[in-house]
Design a protein around this motif. Sequence first.
Motif, mmCIF file in Angstrom:
data_model
loop_
_atom_site.group_PDB
_atom_site.id
_atom_site.type_symbol
_atom_site.label_atom_id
_atom_site.label_comp_id
_atom_site.label_asym_id
_atom_site.label_seq_id
_atom_site.Cartn_x
_atom_site.Cartn_y
_atom_site.Cartn_z
ATOM 1 N N LEU A 280 7.900 15.180 0.423
ATOM 2 C CA LEU A 280 8.531 14.192 -0.462
ATOM 3 C C LEU A 280 8.513 14.687 -1.909
ATOM 4 O O LEU A 280 9.527 14.607 -2.611
ATOM 5 N N ILE A 281 7.374 15.193 -2.350
ATOM 6 C CA ILE A 281 7.258 15.710 -3.721
ATOM 7 C C ILE A 281 8.270 16.828 -3.947
ATOM 8 O O ILE A 281 8.986 16.864 -4.946
ATOM 9 N N HIS A 282 8.340 17.752 -2.978
ATOM 10 C CA HIS A 282 9.261 18.873 -3.070
ATOM 11 C C HIS A 282 10.711 18.384 -3.179
ATOM 12 O O HIS A 282 11.467 18.849 -4.035
ATOM 13 N N LEU A 283 11.065 17.447 -2.316
ATOM 14 C CA LEU A 283 12.428 16.914 -2.304
ATOM 15 C C LEU A 283 12.771 16.239 -3.629
ATOM 16 O O LEU A 283 13.843 16.476 -4.212
ATOM 17 N N ILE B 73 0.838 -1.210 0.000
ATOM 18 C CA ILE B 73 0.000 0.000 0.000
ATOM 19 C C ILE B 73 0.871 1.256 0.000
ATOM 20 O O ILE B 73 0.620 2.206 -0.749
ATOM 21 N N THR B 74 1.922 1.252 0.833
ATOM 22 C CA THR B 74 2.843 2.393 0.873
ATOM 23 C C THR B 74 3.542 2.563 -0.472
ATOM 24 O O THR B 74 3.621 3.674 -1.015
ATOM 25 N N ALA B 75 4.029 1.443 -1.021
ATOM 26 C CA ALA B 75 4.763 1.496 -2.295
ATOM 27 C C ALA B 75 3.874 2.060 -3.400
ATOM 28 O O ALA B 75 4.286 2.942 -4.160
ATOM 29 N N GLU B 76 2.648 1.552 -3.471
ATOM 30 C CA GLU B 76 1.757 2.005 -4.542
ATOM 31 C C GLU B 76 1.295 3.446 -4.316
ATOM 32 O O GLU B 76 1.092 4.197 -5.264
ATOM 33 N N GLY B 77 1.154 3.822 -3.051
ATOM 34 C CA GLY B 77 0.786 5.198 -2.723
ATOM 35 C C GLY B 77 1.848 6.176 -3.189
ATOM 36 O O GLY B 77 1.547 7.150 -3.891
ATOM 37 N N ILE B 78 3.100 5.907 -2.830
ATOM 38 C CA ILE B 78 4.204 6.793 -3.243
ATOM 39 C C ILE B 78 4.321 6.796 -4.761
ATOM 40 O O ILE B 78 4.490 7.836 -5.390
ATOM 41 N N SER B 79 4.182 5.602 -5.339
ATOM 42 C CA SER B 79 4.306 5.463 -6.791
ATOM 43 C C SER B 79 3.268 6.300 -7.531
ATOM 44 O O SER B 79 3.599 7.006 -8.493
ATOM 45 N N SER B 80 2.006 6.258 -7.081
ATOM 46 C CA SER B 80 0.982 6.996 -7.832
ATOM 47 C C SER B 80 1.125 8.503 -7.636
ATOM 48 O O SER B 80 0.916 9.279 -8.572
ATOM 49 N N ILE B 81 1.549 8.912 -6.449
ATOM 50 C CA ILE B 81 1.752 10.348 -6.209
ATOM 51 C C ILE B 81 2.885 10.892 -7.088
ATOM 52 O O ILE B 81 2.733 11.916 -7.748
ATOM 53 N N LEU B 82 3.999 10.162 -7.110
ATOM 54 C CA LEU B 82 5.134 10.636 -7.917
ATOM 55 C C LEU B 82 4.846 10.464 -9.404
ATOM 56 O O LEU B 82 5.311 11.261 -10.231
ATOM 57 N N GLY B 83 4.060 9.451 -9.741
ATOM 58 C CA GLY B 83 3.630 9.263 -11.120
ATOM 59 C C GLY B 83 2.816 10.456 -11.601
ATOM 60 O O GLY B 83 3.004 10.955 -12.714
ATOM 61 N N ASN B 84 1.943 10.937 -10.740
ATOM 62 C CA ASN B 84 1.123 12.107 -11.079
ATOM 63 C C ASN B 84 1.967 13.361 -11.274
ATOM 64 O O ASN B 84 1.555 14.297 -11.964
ATOM 65 N N GLU B 85 3.153 13.374 -10.630
ATOM 66 C CA GLU B 85 4.059 14.518 -10.767
ATOM 67 C C GLU B 85 4.900 14.418 -12.040
ATOM 68 O O GLU B 85 5.763 15.254 -12.282
ATOM 69 N N GLY B 86 4.683 13.347 -12.797
ATOM 70 C CA GLY B 86 5.401 13.199 -14.058
ATOM 71 C C GLY B 86 6.664 12.372 -13.976
ATOM 72 O O GLY B 86 7.493 12.390 -14.889
#
Length: 118
Positions: A109-112, A12-25
Motif C-alpha cells: 500500500l505504501i509503495h502504491l 481500527i483499520t481506518a486509523e491504522g492506514i491513516s497513521s501509517i500513511l501519516g508517517n510517510e508524510g
Amino acid sequence: MPYILIIEDDKITAEGISSILGNEGHEVDIAQNGKIAFDRLKNKSYNIIITDLMMPEMDGMQFINRLRMTDNETPVIVVTAYGNIENMLAAFELGAVEIMEKPFDIEELIHLVNELTK
Ligand SMILES: [Mg+2]
C-alpha cells in the motif's frame, strides 16, 4: 503535500492506514462512509482516495460510481475483505487503480501510494 482520503467504517483499520500513511508524510482524512466522503470532497480535493467496499449509508461501489460522474482523475484504491471477482471487475470498470484484499500488505500500500503521488 499529498492529501489522501480514507473511506472506511472500521475505526481500527481506518486509523491504522491513516497513521501509517501519516508517517510517510501524507496528509490523511478519514470518512466513515461514502456519504461523509462527499462532504469532505466539498471542501477539499485529494490526490488519492482509498475506500472500503462494505459500509453503511453509501458503500464503496456507490461512492466510486458517483465520484466518476464528475471526477475521472482521482486515483481510487479499493481495500476490501470481499475481493470476489464480481466486485473486482466492477471496481476496475469504474476506474479503481488497484484492489487490495484485507488483510493487505502494508508495504504494498505504501509503495502504491508513493508511486501515485510522485
Ligand atoms: Mg467495511
